[in-house]
Design a protein around this motif. Sequence first.
Motif, mmCIF file in Angstrom:
data_model
loop_
_atom_site.group_PDB
_atom_site.id
_atom_site.type_symbol
_atom_site.label_atom_id
_atom_site.label_comp_id
_atom_site.label_asym_id
_atom_site.label_seq_id
_atom_site.Cartn_x
_atom_site.Cartn_y
_atom_site.Cartn_z
ATOM 1 N N ILE A 13 -8.992 11.853 62.903
ATOM 2 C CA ILE A 13 -8.750 11.027 61.716
ATOM 3 C C ILE A 13 -9.381 9.651 61.896
ATOM 4 O O ILE A 13 -10.029 9.119 60.984
ATOM 5 C CB ILE A 13 -7.239 10.917 61.443
ATOM 6 C CG1 ILE A 13 -6.693 12.278 60.994
ATOM 7 C CG2 ILE A 13 -6.940 9.846 60.398
ATOM 8 C CD1 ILE A 13 -5.188 12.337 60.876
ATOM 9 N N SER A 69 -9.031 14.571 57.462
ATOM 10 C CA SER A 69 -7.997 13.938 56.652
ATOM 11 C C SER A 69 -6.905 14.970 56.392
ATOM 12 O O SER A 69 -7.188 16.123 56.064
ATOM 13 C CB SER A 69 -8.560 13.438 55.323
ATOM 14 O OG SER A 69 -7.501 12.958 54.492
ATOM 15 N N GLU A 107 0.753 11.343 57.987
ATOM 16 C CA GLU A 107 -0.627 11.162 57.549
ATOM 17 C C GLU A 107 -0.852 11.623 56.112
ATOM 18 O O GLU A 107 -1.989 11.690 55.664
ATOM 19 C CB GLU A 107 -1.577 11.905 58.491
ATOM 20 C CG GLU A 107 -1.729 11.241 59.850
ATOM 21 C CD GLU A 107 -2.392 9.879 59.765
ATOM 22 O OE1 GLU A 107 -3.323 9.728 58.938
ATOM 23 O OE2 GLU A 107 -1.988 8.967 60.514
#
Length: 209
Positions: free
Chosen positions: A118, A124, A154
């Motif tokens: 990331i 992603s 995330e």
Amino acid sequence: MAENLNDKKPDQEPFRFFSLSHQDQLGLGFNGFSKNPPSPPPPCVEVLLSNPEVSSSSVKYTMESIYLIGDLTLHKGRVSTKDVFGASNSDLVPGKYEGGLKLWEGSLDLVKTLYNEIQEGKLSLKGKRVLEFPVYGCQLGCGHGLPGIFACLEGAAVIHFQDFNAEVLQCLTIPNVKANLAKDPLLQHSSHTNEIEKKTSSEIRFFCR
């Protein structure tokens, strides 16, 4: 004149990676598949946050923070195998307990790898669907659930945690998720069953075998 590939000489044998005797020993058939493949596992059962076993667990849960990499620190719980399963100092109890209360290094390595990917712009997790689960035959269960928790932090849209044991989910995974999503980790002890939902927009569910 071209040779007909279908014409086989009597002394020719088909190519095999293993001898027949070796295949029999390994239980391998064509392309490496077992001649008698194992039957599929039973369907999973969902562990709901509203289950009394989740909200009223009497198992002692202690928490510590672990620094992983960069600015990433996650919280992990610790519970006694003896308190949960009546088995002391054991990582595995065949057919009963598959090591879910132990923090395996592989999960930490996975979190670090995801973090690096990331940070380097190669990955992603925003909006993704994530399943942290046991591999059939290897029993790599979610346990502490740190990779799934990291995915949630995330921005993953859906995270499903699966473990061999419902007790692991009830006594360890769910408290871990609460501790990492709460601004104050002590909120993990909240009696509100929707505490997780209030801290994230992700769909988080838990399943056992």
